[in-house]
Motif scaffolding. Structure first.
Motif, PDB file in Angstrom:
ATOM      1  N   LYS A 118     -31.696 -37.593  50.967  1.00  0.00           N
ATOM      2  CA  LYS A 118     -31.676 -36.236  51.498  1.00  0.00           C
ATOM      3  C   LYS A 118     -33.074 -35.612  51.437  1.00  0.00           C
ATOM      4  CE  LYS A 118     -27.964 -34.287  52.983  1.00  0.00           C
ATOM      5  NZ  LYS A 118     -26.683 -34.628  52.877  1.00  0.00           N
ATOM      6  N   ALA A 119     -33.320 -34.762  52.401  1.00  0.00           N
ATOM      7  CA  ALA A 119     -34.618 -34.106  52.433  1.00  0.00           C
ATOM      8  C   ALA A 119     -34.783 -33.191  51.221  1.00  0.00           C
ATOM      9  CB  ALA A 119     -34.731 -33.287  53.711  1.00  0.00           C
ATOM     10  N   GLN A 120     -35.974 -33.150  50.703  1.00  0.00           N
ATOM     11  CA  GLN A 120     -36.285 -32.284  49.565  1.00  0.00           C
ATOM     12  C   GLN A 120     -37.216 -31.178  50.038  1.00  0.00           C
ATOM     13  OE1 GLN A 120     -35.236 -33.007  46.173  1.00  0.00           O
ATOM     14  NE2 GLN A 120     -33.809 -34.069  47.508  1.00  0.00           N
ATOM     15  N   LEU A 121     -36.910 -30.638  51.183  1.00  0.00           N
ATOM     16  CA  LEU A 121     -37.870 -29.747  51.814  1.00  0.00           C
ATOM     17  C   LEU A 121     -38.241 -28.546  50.956  1.00  0.00           C
ATOM     18  CD1 LEU A 121     -36.628 -29.782  55.495  1.00  0.00           C
ATOM     19  CD2 LEU A 121     -38.871 -30.436  54.667  1.00  0.00           C
ATOM     20  N   ALA A 122     -37.231 -27.935  50.341  1.00  0.00           N
ATOM     21  CA  ALA A 122     -37.472 -26.660  49.673  1.00  0.00           C
ATOM     22  C   ALA A 122     -38.583 -26.747  48.631  1.00  0.00           C
ATOM     23  CB  ALA A 122     -36.189 -26.143  49.054  1.00  0.00           C
ATOM     24  N   TYR A 123     -38.671 -27.868  47.943  1.00  0.00           N
ATOM     25  CA  TYR A 123     -39.650 -27.957  46.870  1.00  0.00           C
ATOM     26  C   TYR A 123     -40.818 -28.867  47.185  1.00  0.00           C
ATOM     27  CZ  TYR A 123     -36.315 -25.272  44.364  1.00  0.00           C
ATOM     28  OH  TYR A 123     -35.485 -24.257  43.998  1.00  0.00           O
ATOM     29  N   ALA A 124     -40.894 -29.310  48.425  1.00  0.00           N
ATOM     30  CA  ALA A 124     -41.996 -30.197  48.774  1.00  0.00           C
ATOM     31  C   ALA A 124     -43.317 -29.427  48.759  1.00  0.00           C
ATOM     32  CB  ALA A 124     -41.753 -30.808  50.141  1.00  0.00           C
ATOM     33  N   ASP A 125     -44.369 -30.120  48.340  1.00  0.00           N
ATOM     34  CA  ASP A 125     -45.698 -29.531  48.287  1.00  0.00           C
ATOM     35  C   ASP A 125     -46.362 -29.563  49.654  1.00  0.00           C
ATOM     36  OD1 ASP A 125     -46.511 -28.372  46.039  1.00  0.00           O
ATOM     37  OD2 ASP A 125     -47.633 -30.082  45.244  1.00  0.00           O
ATOM     38  N   ILE A 126     -46.000 -30.586  50.403  1.00  0.00           N
ATOM     39  CA  ILE A 126     -46.578 -30.753  51.726  1.00  0.00           C
ATOM     40  C   ILE A 126     -45.442 -31.022  52.704  1.00  0.00           C
ATOM     41  CG2 ILE A 126     -48.052 -32.219  53.179  1.00  0.00           C
ATOM     42  CD1 ILE A 126     -49.733 -32.780  50.694  1.00  0.00           C
ATOM     43  N   VAL A 127     -45.422 -30.269  53.805  1.00  0.00           N
ATOM     44  CA  VAL A 127     -44.392 -30.491  54.814  1.00  0.00           C
ATOM     45  C   VAL A 127     -45.056 -30.590  56.186  1.00  0.00           C
ATOM     46  CG1 VAL A 127     -42.338 -29.546  55.955  1.00  0.00           C
ATOM     47  CG2 VAL A 127     -42.637 -29.231  53.487  1.00  0.00           C
ATOM     48  N   VAL A 128     -44.685 -31.625  56.918  1.00  0.00           N
ATOM     49  CA  VAL A 128     -45.138 -31.766  58.299  1.00  0.00           C
ATOM     50  C   VAL A 128     -43.904 -31.608  59.181  1.00  0.00           C
ATOM     51  CG1 VAL A 128     -46.370 -33.211  59.952  1.00  0.00           C
ATOM     52  CG2 VAL A 128     -46.828 -33.459  57.503  1.00  0.00           C
ATOM     53  N   ALA A 129     -44.031 -30.789  60.220  1.00  0.00           N
ATOM     54  CA  ALA A 129     -42.858 -30.565  61.066  1.00  0.00           C
ATOM     55  C   ALA A 129     -43.226 -30.639  62.528  1.00  0.00           C
ATOM     56  CB  ALA A 129     -42.231 -29.210  60.750  1.00  0.00           C
ATOM     57  N   GLY A 130     -42.241 -30.986  63.330  1.00  0.00           N
ATOM     58  CA  GLY A 130     -42.444 -31.077  64.772  1.00  0.00           C
ATOM     59  C   GLY A 130     -41.460 -30.205  65.507  1.00  0.00           C
ATOM     60  N   GLY A 131     -41.824 -29.880  66.770  1.00  0.00           N
ATOM     61  CA  GLY A 131     -40.940 -29.079  67.622  1.00  0.00           C
ATOM     62  C   GLY A 131     -40.787 -29.721  68.981  1.00  0.00           C
ATOM     63  N   LEU A 132     -40.249 -28.942  69.881  1.00  0.00           N
ATOM     64  CA  LEU A 132     -39.977 -29.463  71.220  1.00  0.00           C
ATOM     65  C   LEU A 132     -41.234 -29.949  71.929  1.00  0.00           C
ATOM     66  CD1 LEU A 132     -37.312 -27.124  72.860  1.00  0.00           C
ATOM     67  CD2 LEU A 132     -37.093 -29.516  72.157  1.00  0.00           C
ATOM     68  N   GLY A 133     -42.382 -29.448  71.485  1.00  0.00           N
ATOM     69  CA  GLY A 133     -43.646 -29.864  72.087  1.00  0.00           C
ATOM     70  C   GLY A 133     -43.902 -31.351  71.965  1.00  0.00           C
ATOM     71  N   LEU A 134     -43.167 -32.022  71.089  1.00  0.00           N
ATOM     72  CA  LEU A 134     -43.350 -33.472  70.944  1.00  0.00           C
ATOM     73  C   LEU A 134     -42.716 -34.228  72.097  1.00  0.00           C
ATOM     74  CD1 LEU A 134     -42.697 -33.757  67.144  1.00  0.00           C
ATOM     75  CD2 LEU A 134     -44.852 -34.102  68.310  1.00  0.00           C
ATOM     76  N   ARG A 135     -41.846 -33.549  72.801  1.00  0.00           N
ATOM     77  CA  ARG A 135     -41.274 -34.040  74.064  1.00  0.00           C
ATOM     78  C   ARG A 135     -40.255 -35.166  73.962  1.00  0.00           C
ATOM     79  NH1 ARG A 135     -46.794 -33.390  76.402  1.00  0.00           N
ATOM     80  NH2 ARG A 135     -47.021 -35.564  75.843  1.00  0.00           N
ATOM     81  N   SER A 136     -40.242 -35.969  72.919  1.00  0.00           N
ATOM     82  CA  SER A 136     -39.230 -37.026  72.849  1.00  0.00           C
ATOM     83  C   SER A 136     -38.950 -37.396  71.399  1.00  0.00           C
ATOM     84  CB  SER A 136     -39.686 -38.275  73.605  1.00  0.00           C
ATOM     85  OG  SER A 136     -40.682 -38.940  72.859  1.00  0.00           O
ATOM     86  N   ALA A 137     -37.768 -37.970  71.187  1.00  0.00           N
ATOM     87  CA  ALA A 137     -37.386 -38.394  69.840  1.00  0.00           C
ATOM     88  C   ALA A 137     -38.347 -39.463  69.328  1.00  0.00           C
ATOM     89  CB  ALA A 137     -35.950 -38.913  69.846  1.00  0.00           C
TER      90      ALA A 137
END
Ligand SMILES: Cc1cc2nc3c(=O)[nH]c(=O)nc-3n(C[C@H](O)[C@H](O)[C@H](O)COP(=O)(O)OP(=O)(O)OC[C@H]3O[C@@H](n4cnc5c(N)ncnc54)[C@H](O)[C@@H]3O)c2cc1C
Ligand SMILES: Cc1cc2nc3c(=O)[nH]c(=O)nc-3n(C[C@H](O)[C@H](O)[C@H](O)COP(=O)(O)OP(=O)(O)OC[C@H]3O[C@@H](n4cnc5c(N)ncnc54)[C@H](O)[C@@H]3O)c2cc1C
Ligand SMILES: Nc1ncnc2c1ncn2[C@@H]1O[C@H](COP(=O)(O)O)[C@@H](O)[C@H]1O
Lengths: 434, 284, 362
Positions: C230-249
């Motif tokens: 499971k993602a540990q997002l809440a306590y992660a020190d570094i988070v990289v995220a993507g959006g629709l701008g990535l255009r494909s899965a």
């Protein structure tokens, strides 16, 4: 599961569909109205001016609870060139009457209110349900609709298509042709929010008074189109629209036109400090009388934008939509009372009644205008420039005597179009207006 | 099995504006939606009903307009809808809200059978407190199960239920007795699209509308402003960051140089992060 | 209607005198969240904030330690002292070994009714929120959730400021006429106070008369997140995220690659969840996770308000977007106008090289 049968199915909950469904339900018929939006008005776009008369004929008491923004006390018609405008300006205190004639509205709220009235009148209203096709019997008679929800088709004696300008259902059923770029305008519109008192001060308004600005000229870069600015209670609607064909030929986007319009010195200061909250684009059927499709057939009728009932010259649409919806419904009620079938022959009565109303009369009167403007682009480019130059010459006090100024203005005109052109233009307009 | 789902109609937060001068909320033209979290709760409730039989009653407290949300819930497949509306409820905080809702749930129980489970969303997007669910549980003496991500075995005869719930640092599996109150974690399920028959039934259904008295509420001092210990003294727009992002100048630079520049700026801005990254890399 | 409905409050100002029996309520309390052998950092952060409030009120700062093991609770008390507490109330009973709403609510309300705090603060964690809601309802007092700022006003009242309407607005809430005044605060909102191991304080023991047989709800199992993927997002020190701008899965892999090189977590905007590119536990924003990493890198995300409120607490926000007018640049600290699908691989490579080169050198 047995198929359910209604007296009538109305496709769409815009002004046309609401007027039709309301009239049918009020007369005690079993009505189903289908709307694809989350609620009536959720996707609908309009300026928007509401013309009270058409609604009053349906609901004399609508003013009691309809969500109205401001009633119009002032109309400005602007001819614009790149940095000025000339035009007409009419304001009258007699518009502050007990039952005002025109209002600004916000369609999402207005349609929702209207639709609630439809439901209260007894119609079954189903939102988030898209009609995918018309159901026909073996003789080609329309007998119901299919939807995008899982389940059977729904049957009805008559289907009223009030699906707006795109009219995909009618098109798919072969009742109507595809939209033609020469017959539709693409309009874009933004809502600019400002505090109520700022709007009041900027436009010299008190209470619920409102102002309308209709504008044409070089803002459409020589294409056929108009722009508008309407004051709502806490926002200003601004928009601009041009014929799709012109936009395609000139490779201009409507949003670029809107940006330029908003940046025009005559407009910019009216919007200053506002916050844009909504951007929408929508087609307007502006082909006029000649673009009106077949209006009825075996078991079906078409009303509103789907029937191309828009008077582009006077920027009227929703009132034609409501009136045609009401007349269509009245025709169905009339047939039902006489226990007659909704056959093409019988439904022809709808067209007869429309012809007798302002809807068809006005469309007929202006039937030449769309083509005229299309063939005479200078009307919207050259004349505004000339008018502006004339005003400049006339108003500037610079030691030049008035007779010379008159001469200069006349020379300008002649240089631009030639006497022959000017007389021809006047003649064309007169004929189209007749 | 009788299930009650509490849903709330909320303004679409994406479209809320603040009056630039008065700092008050401008609601004009802001569309309302069903609180997104409550849709997860509703879907979970519908699934439970489909599994075990019974009926789902949706309940909302709000202005008359909130009827739209209830009708929508019926379209998804709920069996019955109750709107609790009264001017006495205006200004309720979570304590007063949970009081009114718990009284209505009691009345629903008297009218259509005592609920076995009450569902609420995790939280609302306008109030955002996650307090109303626990508040209702407390007032009705229901066993409280918050942040539930899955419902396991339910034994109606033995009156037991097992659930998985999000806890700090992991998932807790709990067993408790019915009746219970469950607040549903987001993302556990997508709301279904109702069948045409359900939609038609919903369009025709009568929504039961109760005012305070009809819901059996007699203690008006526990409702609305008077029953709310908290008071909102001030609403204001957050101060935006005065400065926008500092953008790397992309002219006359290769992508590689830009990436180098970005890395350098990140290391500058977060002293110590380079060391941490190295420590992490060393673990490989 | 709950929460903030009476914004601009017609009742604001009609403040009545505090009822006599509440006048005895004094001091500031912080609930010390302790689970699976560790104190939740938010409790220590709250001690830092509570210290300021207590000093302002001229009162004591107390920690509340509930748990199954007495020795552990003493350790919690010591940590509380080190972080600023003067007193710690301890209730150590077998029924409190694992968090369950019922016994914890009982313990907490009993302590409050016995020792009468003026202010009670809890972390806005899932545990804290679960407990705070039922404690407040039992005590029939006000509770303000997810505060971002706490202050004492001229009338000695707690002014709790919190976001509302999905972060579009802030509001300040007061609890009138009832005590204690309760508030929860999200992790990482308040700064961590410096620990002073020399500091000591008073311990108050309180017994709870509650047996396991009296409790209906049983814990069957606990599955720690570290054992799942499971993602540990809440306590992660570094988070990289993507959006629709990535255009494909497929392109989303570029986000995962960078996250991996940085040893961080990865996530995305809501549309990606709806499209099925990522799972719901990876969604960042108002209806997803709120994150407070040191570094947040957003690629191809426009920065809608619902996304913004979930990431605003990051120390450094870096945005990659092709559109220089994208709203994300309004709240990012650092940005580049670039195509994420081209820039991400290059940035990933740059980091990878730096980190491996240095490793060799070191
Ligand atoms: C920018 C702009 C400004 C305008 N300004 C004015 C003005 O100031 N005054 C004025 O009178 N007129 C104005 N008009 C014109 C006016 O908006 C239209 O004439 C009027 O809305 C037509 O009403 P209608 O009911 O026919 O269609 P619509 O309002 O388009 O309604 C059609 C409805 O049908 C629904 N629908 C479509 N297909 C389906 C389907 N398959 N199944 C179920 N539902 C379906 C749609 O969701 C929609 O709700 C303006 C138009 C625009 C674009
Ligand atoms: C009630 C509610 C709750 C919501 N909750 C959340 C939530 O929790 N989290 C959330 O994220 N959203 C949430 N949303 C949705 C939110 O409003 C936005 O729609 C969403 O965040 C937009 O996602 P996006 O930025 O990926 O997509 P878009 O808005 O489509 O933006 C894509 C961006 O990528 C840029 N771009 C395009 N191509 C490239 C390229 N090649 N390289 C780099 N950049 C490129 C574009 O310029 C644009 O800025 C919620 C909405 C509602 C109504
Ligand atoms: N006015 C209301 N009517 C019905 N349910 C509500 C209402 N307010 C809150 N709830 C329920 O309580 C949950 C938590 O709300 P909140 O405490 O405001 O975050 C929501 O997800 C709803 O399920």
């Amino acid at each position: 599961m047995s198929l359910e049968v209604f007296d009538a199915i109305v496709i769409g909950a815009g002004p046309a569909g609401n007027a039709a469904a309301y009239t049918l339900a009020k007369s005690g018929l079993k009505v189903l109205q289908l709307e694809r939006g989350e609620y009536a008005g959720s996707k609908n776009v309009q300026g928007a001016i509401l013309y009270a008369d058409a609604l009053e004929k349906l609901m004399p008491d609508f003013r009691e609870d309809a969500p109205l923004e401001r009633h119009i006390v002032e109309q400005r018609m602007w001819m614009m060139d790149d940095n000025s405008h000339t035009g007409m300006h009419y304001r009258s205190d007699s518009f502050n009457e007990e039952k005002p004639n025109r209002y600004t509205i916000i369609r999402s709220q207005f349609d929702r209110w209207f639709n609630r009235r439809v439901r209260e009148a007894g119609a079954v209203v189903l939102c988030e349900t898209t009609v995918t096709e018309l159901l026909k019997d073996t003789n080609g008679r329309v007998i119901g609709v299919k939807t995008d929800r899982h389940g059977d088709a729904i049957l009805a004696d008559v289907v009223i298509l009030a699906e707006g300008v795109n009219g995909l259902v009618g098109q798919r059923a072969g009742l109507r042709q595809e939209l033609q770029p020469a017959h539709v305008a693409l309009a874009v519109k933004e809502m600019h929010f400002l505090p109520e008192e700022v709007i009041a001060a900027r436009f010299n308004l008190k209470g619920d008074e409102g102002v309308v600005i209709e504008a044409m000229g070089t803002i459409t870069k020589g294409m056929v189109g108009t722009a508008f600015l309407y004051t709502n209670r806490e926002s200003i609607s601004v928009g601009i629209g041009c014929m799709v064909q012109d936009l395609a030929e000139n490779r201009v986007s409507s949003s670029a036109l809107l940006e330029a319009f908003k940046a025009h010195p005559s407009i910019r200061s009216l919007l200053e400090g506002s916050e844009v909250r909504e951007y929408a684009a929508h087609l307007i059927p502006e082909g006029g009388y000649k673009a009106v499709p077949q209006l009825y057939g075996e078991g079906w009728l078409v009303v509103g934008d789907a029937a191309h009932f828009v008077n582009a010259v006077h920027r009227e649409g929703s009132n034609l939509a409501m009136t045609s919806g009401r007349i269509a419904a009245e025709t169905v009620v009339w047939l039902k009372r006489r226990r007659e079938a909704c056959s093409a022959e019988n439904l022809a009565e709808y067209r007869r009644r429309l012809e007798a109303s302002f809807v068809m009369k006005d469309l007929k009167k202006y039937r030449g205008i769309p083509a005229l403007l299309h063939r005479n682009k200078h009307f919207l480019d050259l004349y505004p420039r000339i008018a502006s130059r004339a005003a400049q010459i006339w108003l500037r006090v610079d030691g030049v005597d008035k007779r010379s100024k008159e001469g200069e203005i006349v020379r300008d005109l002649r240089a631009a179009r030639g006497w022959r052109g000017l007389v021809g233009d006047a003649f064309k307009v007169a004929r189209a207006w007749r | 099995m009788h299930i009650v789902v509490c849903i709330k109609q909320v303004p679409d937060s994406a479209q809320i504006r603040v009056h630039p001068v008065h700092n008050t909320i401008m609601r004009q033209g802001v569309p309302t939606i069903i609180n997104p979290y409550d849709l997860f709760a509703l879907e979970e409730a519908l699934r439970l009903r489909d599994r075990l039989g019974g009926a789902v009653t949706v309940l909302t407290m709000g202005p008359p307009m909130a009827e739209d949300s209830l009708r929508k819930a019926l379209t998804f497949g709920a069996d019955r809808a109750v709107l609790l509306t009264d001017r006495f409820f205006a200004g309720s905080d979570t304590l007063a809200t949970s009081y009114a809702l718990s009284m209505a749930i009691q009345k629903i129980g008297e009218s259509w059978g005592t609920p076995d489970v009450v569902f609420t969303g995790k939280q609302t997007i306008d109030g955002d407190t996650a307090q109303v669910g626990p508040g209702i549980a407390r007032r009705l003496g229901l066993n409280q199960l918050t942040y539930v991500s899955a419902i396991g075995a339910v034994d109606l005869a033995a009156r037991t239920i097992e659930v998985s719930r999000r806890a700090e640092g992991g998932v807790q599996e709990l067993a408790t007795r019915l009746p219970a109150l469950i607040t549903v974690l987001e993302g556990t399920s997508e709301i279904r699209r109702g069948r045409l028959a359900d939609a038609l039934r919903a369009a025709r259904a009568e929504v039961t509308v109760w005012n305070a008295a009809q819901a059996g509420i007699t203690e008006m001092t526990k409702c609305g402003l008077r029953g709310s210990p908290t008071v909102v003294k001030n609403v204001f727009a957050p101060k935006g960051r005065a400065t926008k992002a500092s953008l790397l100048d992309t002219r006359e630079k290769t992508p590689g140089e830009l990436a180098e520049a970005m890395m350098a700026r990140i290391f500058d801005a977060l002293p110590g992060i380079e060391g941490d990254l190295l420590a992490h890399a060393a673990q490989y | 209607m709950s929460g903030t409905a009476h914004a601009g409050g017609s009742r604001a100002g009609m403040r009545k005198e505090l009822p006599e029996h509440f006048k005895a309520y004094r001091h500031v309390w912080v609930f010390m969240e302790y689970e699976h052998g560790a104190i939740h950092p938010v409790s220590l952060e709250l001690l830092g904030e509570g210290r300021k409030l207590a000093d302002r009120l001229g009162g004591e700062l107390a920690g509340v330690a509930l748990g199954g093991d007495h020795g552990q609770m003493i350790e919690v008390a010591n940590a509380a002292f080190a972080h600023g507490a003067d007193v710690t109330y301890i209730t150590a009973e077998p029924v409190l070994a694992h968090y369950r709403n019922e016994p914890y609510t009982r313990a907490m309300t009993e302590l409050v009714n016995t020792y009468k705090p003026e202010i009670l603060l809890l972390g806005a964690t899932v545990l804290g929120r679960d407990l705070a809601g039922s404690v407040a309802t039992t005590l029939l007092t006000g509770l303000t959730a997810d505060c971002t700022e706490l202050a004492i006003d001229a009338e000695r009242s707690l002014a709790a400021t919190r976001p509302t309407f999905g972060g579009s607005l802030l509001c300040t809430i007061h609890t009138l006429n009832v005590r204690p005044q309760m508030a929860t605060v999200r992790p990482r909102v308040m700064s961590m106070p410096k620990a002073d191991p020399q500091r000591t304080g008073r311990i108050v023991e309180h017994r709870l008369d509650l047996r396991e047989e009296d409790i209906v709800t049983k814990v069957l199992r606990f599955l720690p997140d570290r054992d799942s993927n499971k993602a540990q997002l809440a306590y992660a020190d570094i988070v990289v995220a993507g959006g629709l701008g990535l255009r494909s899965a497929e392109n989303f892999q570029l986000v995962r690659n960078l996250a991996e090189v940085l040893g961080g977590e990865w996530g995305g905007s809501r549309p990606l969840v709806q499209k099925g590119w990522i799972t719901a536990d990876r969604q960042i924003g108002q209806t997803g996770r709120t994150i407070r990493p040191r570094l947040y890198i957003a690629a191809g995300i426009s920065g809608a308000i619902q996304h913004r409120v979930g990431v605003e607490g990051a120390d450094l926000i870096v945005a990659i977007n092709t559109d220089p007018t994208a709203p994300i640049f309004d709240f990012a600290h650092l940005g580049i106008v670039a195509d994420a699908t081209e820039f991400l691989p290059i940035l990933t490579d740059t980091f990878r090289k730096r980190l491996s080169v240095n490793r060799l050198a070191g």
